[in-house]
Design an enzyme around this catalytic site. Sequence first.
Site, PDB file in Angstrom:
ATOM      1  N   LYS A  10     -56.302  -9.327   0.015  1.00  0.00           N
ATOM      2  CA  LYS A  10     -55.212  -8.393   0.341  1.00  0.00           C
ATOM      3  C   LYS A  10     -53.925  -9.114   0.757  1.00  0.00           C
ATOM      4  CE  LYS A  10     -58.340  -4.648   1.779  1.00  0.00           C
ATOM      5  NZ  LYS A  10     -58.555  -3.576   2.793  1.00  0.00           N
ATOM      6  N   TYR A  50     -57.394   3.714  -4.316  1.00  0.00           N
ATOM      7  CA  TYR A  50     -57.976   4.215  -3.058  1.00  0.00           C
ATOM      8  C   TYR A  50     -58.056   5.745  -3.005  1.00  0.00           C
ATOM      9  CZ  TYR A  50     -58.113  -0.346  -0.674  1.00  0.00           C
ATOM     10  OH  TYR A  50     -58.417  -1.626  -0.274  1.00  0.00           O
ATOM     11  N   ARG A  86     -70.369  -8.155   0.715  1.00  0.00           N
ATOM     12  CA  ARG A  86     -70.092  -7.406   1.944  1.00  0.00           C
ATOM     13  C   ARG A  86     -70.523  -8.209   3.179  1.00  0.00           C
ATOM     14  NH1 ARG A  86     -68.321  -2.494   0.899  1.00  0.00           N
ATOM     15  NH2 ARG A  86     -69.015  -1.466   2.800  1.00  0.00           N
ATOM     16  N   THR A  92     -65.657  -3.943   8.379  1.00  0.00           N
ATOM     17  CA  THR A  92     -64.289  -3.505   8.042  1.00  0.00           C
ATOM     18  C   THR A  92     -63.309  -3.831   9.164  1.00  0.00           C
ATOM     19  OG1 THR A  92     -65.195  -1.703   6.730  1.00  0.00           O
ATOM     20  CG2 THR A  92     -62.894  -1.497   7.380  1.00  0.00           C
ATOM     21  N   ARG A 103     -63.609 -11.687   7.577  1.00  0.00           N
ATOM     22  CA  ARG A 103     -62.788 -10.840   8.444  1.00  0.00           C
ATOM     23  C   ARG A 103     -62.767 -11.357   9.880  1.00  0.00           C
ATOM     24  NH1 ARG A 103     -64.917  -5.570   5.292  1.00  0.00           N
ATOM     25  NH2 ARG A 103     -63.115  -5.195   3.932  1.00  0.00           N
ATOM     26  N   ASN A 113     -57.068  -6.204   6.765  1.00  0.00           N
ATOM     27  CA  ASN A 113     -58.363  -6.873   6.964  1.00  0.00           C
ATOM     28  C   ASN A 113     -58.745  -7.854   5.850  1.00  0.00           C
ATOM     29  OD1 ASN A 113     -58.960  -4.967   5.058  1.00  0.00           O
ATOM     30  ND2 ASN A 113     -60.753  -4.125   6.098  1.00  0.00           N
ATOM     31  N   HIS A 116     -61.104  -6.690   0.267  1.00  0.00           N
ATOM     32  CA  HIS A 116     -61.823  -5.457  -0.096  1.00  0.00           C
ATOM     33  C   HIS A 116     -62.996  -5.849  -0.974  1.00  0.00           C
ATOM     34  CE1 HIS A 116     -62.765  -1.511  -1.790  1.00  0.00           C
ATOM     35  NE2 HIS A 116     -62.861  -2.139  -2.946  1.00  0.00           N
ATOM     36  N   GLU A 127     -64.199   0.246 -10.242  1.00  0.00           N
ATOM     37  CA  GLU A 127     -63.142  -0.614  -9.700  1.00  0.00           C
ATOM     38  C   GLU A 127     -62.864  -1.810 -10.615  1.00  0.00           C
ATOM     39  OE1 GLU A 127     -63.878   0.534  -4.992  1.00  0.00           O
ATOM     40  OE2 GLU A 127     -64.129  -1.543  -5.623  1.00  0.00           O
TER      41      GLU A 127
HETATM   42  P1  CMP Z   1     -61.338  -1.367   2.299  1.00  0.00           P
HETATM   43  O1  CMP Z   1     -62.714  -1.907   2.216  1.00  0.00           O
HETATM   44  O2  CMP Z   1     -60.331  -1.963   1.404  1.00  0.00           O
HETATM   45  O3  CMP Z   1     -61.400   0.192   2.016  1.00  0.00           O
HETATM   46  C1  CMP Z   1     -60.522   1.123   2.623  1.00  0.00           C
HETATM   47  C2  CMP Z   1     -59.607   0.500   3.596  1.00  0.00           C
HETATM   48  O4  CMP Z   1     -58.973   1.392   4.491  1.00  0.00           O
HETATM   49  C3  CMP Z   1     -60.385  -0.426   4.497  1.00  0.00           C
HETATM   50  O5  CMP Z   1     -60.808  -1.551   3.788  1.00  0.00           O
HETATM   51  C4  CMP Z   1     -59.375  -0.679   5.603  1.00  0.00           C
HETATM   52  O6  CMP Z   1     -58.526  -1.756   5.334  1.00  0.00           O
HETATM   53  C5  CMP Z   1     -58.589   0.613   5.595  1.00  0.00           C
HETATM   54  N1  CMP Z   1     -58.849   1.333   6.830  1.00  0.00           N
HETATM   55  C6  CMP Z   1     -60.013   1.790   7.273  1.00  0.00           C
HETATM   56  N2  CMP Z   1     -59.867   2.384   8.467  1.00  0.00           N
HETATM   57  C7  CMP Z   1     -58.556   2.287   8.784  1.00  0.00           C
HETATM   58  C8  CMP Z   1     -57.772   2.692   9.886  1.00  0.00           C
HETATM   59  N3  CMP Z   1     -58.323   3.336  10.918  1.00  0.00           N
HETATM   60  N4  CMP Z   1     -56.459   2.421   9.860  1.00  0.00           N
HETATM   61  C9  CMP Z   1     -55.895   1.772   8.807  1.00  0.00           C
HETATM   62  N5  CMP Z   1     -56.603   1.369   7.730  1.00  0.00           N
HETATM   63  C10 CMP Z   1     -57.901   1.613   7.727  1.00  0.00           C
END
Ligand code: CMP
Length: 139
Positions: A10, A50, A86, A92, A103, A113, A116, A127
Site C-alpha cells: 500500500k 474495495y 495472511r 489488520t 504489519r 496498514n 492487503h 482480485e
Molecule cells: P485490507 O485488508 O486492505 O481490507 C480493507 C481495509 O480497510 C483494511 O485492510 C484496512 O486497511 C481498512 N480498514 C479496516 N478498518 C478500518 C478502520 N477502522 N479505519 C480505516 N480503515 C480501516
Amino acid sequence: AIERTLSIIKPDATKRNLTGKINAKFEDAGLRIVAQKRIHLTPAQAGVFYEVHKERPFYGELCEFMASEPVVVQVLEGEGAIAKNREVMGATNPADAAPGTIRAEFAESVGENSVHGSDAPETAAVEIAYFFSGLELVG
Ligand code: CMP
C-alpha cells in the site's frame, strides 16, 4: 494445495521505500512472486476493488488513501498461499499484529496498514483478475 493470492503493497509502504523489505518477508515464507507491477490507482479504481466495504464508514478514506501514492500489486503463489500470506501480514490492526509480521514491523495504523491480502480462494480469483491477465502470471 498450491494457491495464488492477490497482494498489494500500500501507499504508506511504497512511500517509505519498503517494497524490498516486504517482498523479502514473502519470499522468506516460501511465497513466490509470480506477477508484480507498480501502479497508481485512481480513487474510483480503488473503490471498485474495495466495493465489498462500500457501506463502511471508512470507505471514502480508504479509497483516497489507496490512490494517494503508487501501490505494488502482486500475485503470490505457494502451498496454502492465502493463509500463509495472511500469517506473514499479521492482524489488520498493527496494534494486534504478532511480532515479526509485516504489519507489526511496518504498519502505521489500521487504515495505513502497509499490505492487503485476499481472504479466501474466491476473492483471490476476483482480485487477481482485476489487476492481471493470465499472460502476466509467470509461475
Ligand atoms: P485490507 O485488508 O486492505 O481490507 C480493507 C481495509 O480497510 C483494511 O485492510 C484496512 O486497511 C481498512 N480498514 C479496516 N478498518 C478500518 C478502520 N477502522 N479505519 C480505516 N480503515 C480501516
